[in-house]
Design an enzyme around this catalytic site. Structure first.
Site, PDB file in Angstrom:
ATOM      1  N   THR A   1      -4.754  12.764   4.996  1.00 31.79           N
ATOM      2  CA  THR A   1      -4.223  12.178   3.766  1.00 31.79           C
ATOM      3  C   THR A   1      -5.088  11.041   3.246  1.00 31.79           C
ATOM      4  O   THR A   1      -5.494  11.027   2.087  1.00 31.79           O
ATOM      5  CB  THR A   1      -2.791  11.663   3.978  1.00 31.79           C
ATOM      6  OG1 THR A   1      -2.784  10.654   5.015  1.00 31.79           O
ATOM      7  CG2 THR A   1      -1.853  12.787   4.394  1.00 31.79           C
ATOM      8  N   ASP A   2      -5.375  10.061   4.117  1.00 34.25           N
ATOM      9  CA  ASP A   2      -6.126   8.903   3.622  1.00 34.25           C
ATOM     10  C   ASP A   2      -7.594   9.230   3.400  1.00 34.25           C
ATOM     11  O   ASP A   2      -8.226   8.663   2.505  1.00 34.25           O
ATOM     12  CB  ASP A   2      -5.949   7.690   4.546  1.00 34.25           C
ATOM     13  CG  ASP A   2      -6.227   7.990   5.999  1.00 34.25           C
ATOM     14  OD1 ASP A   2      -6.450   9.164   6.340  1.00 34.25           O
ATOM     15  OD2 ASP A   2      -6.213   7.050   6.817  1.00 34.25           O
TER      16      ASP A   2
END
Length: 750
Positions: A476-477
């Protein structure tokens, strides 16, 4: 000499979907280097060993020598400049510092565009590979004598003064690290030579701290697999859980991906009660690891025994009661007719998932933190010792091995390429010197991975993985920071990335980021949170907490929020209302998770300074300011309150475990850079630049004459207990902080 090769795949049985882009492999070439270079490398090794208790972190000098061509690098290089107390930090000094650093970073970049480095620091990973190779009878086939020598060097170098080995290189000795590293040395052919050598000290530590019966759960399982601990001394890990209806919250498919992939393999090995070949070394270990005869040990009593040095989390009474019931009643029934048919069905089902995970990651695996590749390799051998699947595992072991002056170790992943590339681009852009780094930036612009479909996986179309496309797991990041980097480049330097307005993958990435959102606006690490936090009562591990669910984090939430805000500004017509709704929820989530002292807990970095940096960046992007947000004010007060008298910041890894801020042993360049960036983004330069001036001077004074910054205590964090080194943080964050400081200084002057 050892030489690092990147983006190579010239061995049989290797698979790729990217031309092995970003692959890192160390190979030994006896003809490489001059006599002078080989002698210098040996001096570096000796110097590290002599100073290993004073400085545990290696400086990654072997890779630096190869990439830069500098032959006289050493751990104690002199600083580039030394500013005195009364000296001003001028724009000229900042520019010279940044140019030195950017020149050094350009030299460390691989030809394929990424920045390789030592992504290590955890002491229990390497033994998994050696155990797997021992079971499959492949140690000599996969590892050369030079590999084995360097692995032993690393283990001995990181043996503590008391004789034991730790969980991480920063820790005190623990049974998990001690048992696994001692057994690894023995499997590699090491034998005790006298009563005071490394093996003798290691054995004495193990026996004096409870013997191998006091190993935590993963230690017990691994020792059972190789045959030096009995399976009856383990709490059950039944494969039948995988046959439950998927909607149930206890179905393993709903667990955090790192946990479910690990226990998928463990469930298969437990269900089989598999034991590897009983060699003379294994028989000797059965005597060396215990104070009593092996056949007299009370294995049932050992099931819930754990050395106090290993306990970071105490399994709940509910878990222990369930385990006792399973062990006493269910496990005997599942191994008898007719329920043994259910066991066989469960084992077959689990192996389907094992093969799928292997194939979809090109046998790289999720990461060795989950031991996926090593344990999956054992599972493949148990299923069929002559299978093609097993053969495809062997060459991928080298994707994880890294060598430095302290020896050969295992990386946390096969790298952190995309994550660090995204941050490095943003750091370079902060300097306003990107025009001088055109060739460096052009090397890193690559297309995102394509559309894939995984069992129990979140969508990955439009995402970036942490490391390589072959590894393939959407992060995600990493996706958010990579997306930001490309969008910023398109905005500031469109000639470097071309016209993006017609690129469909931009919208795929925005869709992917929105799909990561939990109901409260938060974001987890790989997937949405699929199960409930209360199921943590089933956590069986003494070594890790918070492993059952993919818990949301402030850092991931803030990164995704920033990326979507930037995307919305550049492409305002796409899913505008959904992005606005997400930003509002995400900002509230971040605000609601602030601590009383004004900090935020950092899940993937050490610790409160890291979390506070991301929270401030996210809230500022969402429109919060120092003037209109009490959260921003409290955060700035927190950071200023923990600034050291040196002008910098330094936080201990103990903050992660104790969940309160713990000051580090010394000023840390990366901690200082994080705090500087947080304060700069929150407008500290406009209020009082003195704290930032002091920090900038400190960073300038810490830079080495090569342009490098020193490797200090590791600042990566996983599960509040595993601490690793992000290899390029030491340079990218000081560049970023000084670049932003220079920007604000110029704006103030003008």
């Amino acid at each position: 000499m050892w030489r690092l090769k990147t983006s190579v795949g010239d061995r049989p049985w290797l698979q790729t979907v990217s031309g092995f882009h970003g692959r890192q492999v160390w190979e030994f070439d006896p003809e490489a280097g001059t006599e002078e270079e080989r002698a210098h490398v040996e001096r570096l090794r000796q110097e590290y060993t002599l100073n290993r208790f004073r400085r545990r972190e290696s400086q990654d000098l072997l890779m630096r020598m190869q990439f830069t061509g500098l032959k006289d690098l050493r751990a104690d290089m002199p600083e580039a400049v030394q500013l005195e107390d009364g000296d001003e930090v001028t724009e000229e000094i900042l520019q010279a510092t940044l140019r030195r650093a950017l020149g050094w970073m350009s030299a460390l970049q691989a030809e394929d565009g990424h920045w390789p480095g030592d992504f290590g620091g955890i002491m229990y990973l390497l033994p998994f590979w050696i155990f797997a190779l021992h079971i499959t009878g492949s140690i000599d086939a996969v590892l050369s004598k030079e590999h084995k020598s360097e692995i032993c060097r690393h283990i001995y170098n990181h043996q503590n003064e008391d004789g034991g080995w730790s969980f991480n290189i920063l820790d005190e000795s623990a049974m998990f690290g001690s048992c696994l590293n001692y057994v690894t040395l023995r499997l590699l052919g090491e034998v005790q030579k006298d009563e005071n050598d490394g093996l003798a000290k290691g054995k004495a530590w193990i026996l004096s701290h409870g013997t191998a019966t006091a190993a935590p759960q993963w230690g017990k399982i691994l020792l059972s697999v190789i045959g030096v601990y009995d399976w009856s001394g383990n709490n059950p890990v039944i494969p039948e859980l995988w046959l439950l209806p998927r909607f149930l919250p206890i179905h393993p498919g709903r667990f955090w991906c790192l946990t479910r992939i690990t226990y998928m393999s463990i469930a298969f090995l437990y269900g089989k009660k598999f034991v590897g070949p009983i060699t003379p070394t294994i028989l000797a270990l059965r005597e060396e690891l215990y104070n009593s005869p092996y056949n007299k040990i009370d294995w049932n009593n050992a099931r819930n025994t754990c050395a106090k040095e290993d306990i970071r989390y105490r399994p709940s009474a509910i878990y222990k009661a369930i385990s006792t019931c399973l062990n006493t009643f269910m496990e005997p029934m599942l191994n008898r007719w007719p329920l043994n048919k259910l066991r066989q069905r469960a084992l077959s089902h689990v192996m389907e998932h094992v093969h799928y995970e292997d194939e979809t990651t090109r046998y790289v695996g999720l990461c060795p933190v989950t031991k996926m590749t090593a344990l999956n390799m054992i599972c493949c051998w148990v299923e069929n010792p002559n299978s093609d699947a097993l053969k495809q595992h062997f060459p991928r072991i080298h994707d994880y091995l890294w060598i430095a002056e302290d020896g050969m170790k295992t990386k946390m992943y096969d790298g952190c390429h995309n994550w660090e590339i995204a941050l490095i681009i943003q750091a370079i852009l902060s300097t306003d010197l990107a025009d001088e780094c055109g060739p460096t930036i052009k090397k890193v612009i690559t297309d995102p991975p394509g559309d894939q479909s995984y069992w129990f996986r979140h969508r990955s179309k439009g995402s970036w993985p942490l490391s390589t496309i072959d590894q393939g797991w959407a992060s995600t990041d990493t996706t958010a920071e990579a997306f930001k980097a490309v969008l910023l480049l398109s905005k500031i330097y469109p000639n470097l990335v071309g016209n993006l307005t017609e690129e469909q993958w931009l919208f795929d990435t925005a869709d992917c980021l929105l799909s990561f959102m939990n109901k409260d606006g938060s974001v987890s690490s790989f997937e949405c949170q699929r199960t409930y936090s209360w199921l943590e009562v089933l956590n069986p591990l003494e070594s890790f907490r918070n492993i059952v669910a993919d818990y949301p984090t402030v850092e991931c939430t803030a990164s995704v929020m920033e990326a979507l805000i930037l995307f919305g500004d550049l492409y305002p017509g796409y899913r505008t209302e959904e992005i606005r709704e997400y930003v509002n929820k995400a900002a509230k989530y971040i605000e609601n998770n602030q601590n009383r002292d004004g900090s935020w807990y950092g899940t993937w970095g050490i610790c409160f300074i890291y979390g506070t940096l991301f929270a401030i960046k996210g809230l500022m992007a969402a429109g919060r300011t120092y003037e209109n947000s009490i959260c921003i004010k409290k955060a700035c007060n927190f950071l200023l309150s923990v600034q050291l008298t040196t002008g910098g910041w330094g936080e201990s890894y103990l903050s992660c475990e104790r969940k309160v801020y713990v000051e580090g042993r010394c000023t840390h360049a990366v901690n200082t850079s994080w705090a500087m960036l947080a304060l700069i983004y929150a407008g500290q330069m406009e209020r009082d630049q003195t704290p930032l001036h002091q920090a900038a001077k400190l960073l300038i004074n810490m830079q080495l004459e090569t342009g490098d910054f020193p490797q200090q205590e590791h600042v990566g964090n996983v599960n509040s207990s595993a601490y690793c080194n992000y290899p390029n943080y030491r340079n990218l964050y000081p560049i970023w902080a000084l670049g932003e400081y220079r920007r604000r200084l110029r704006a103030k002057i003008n």
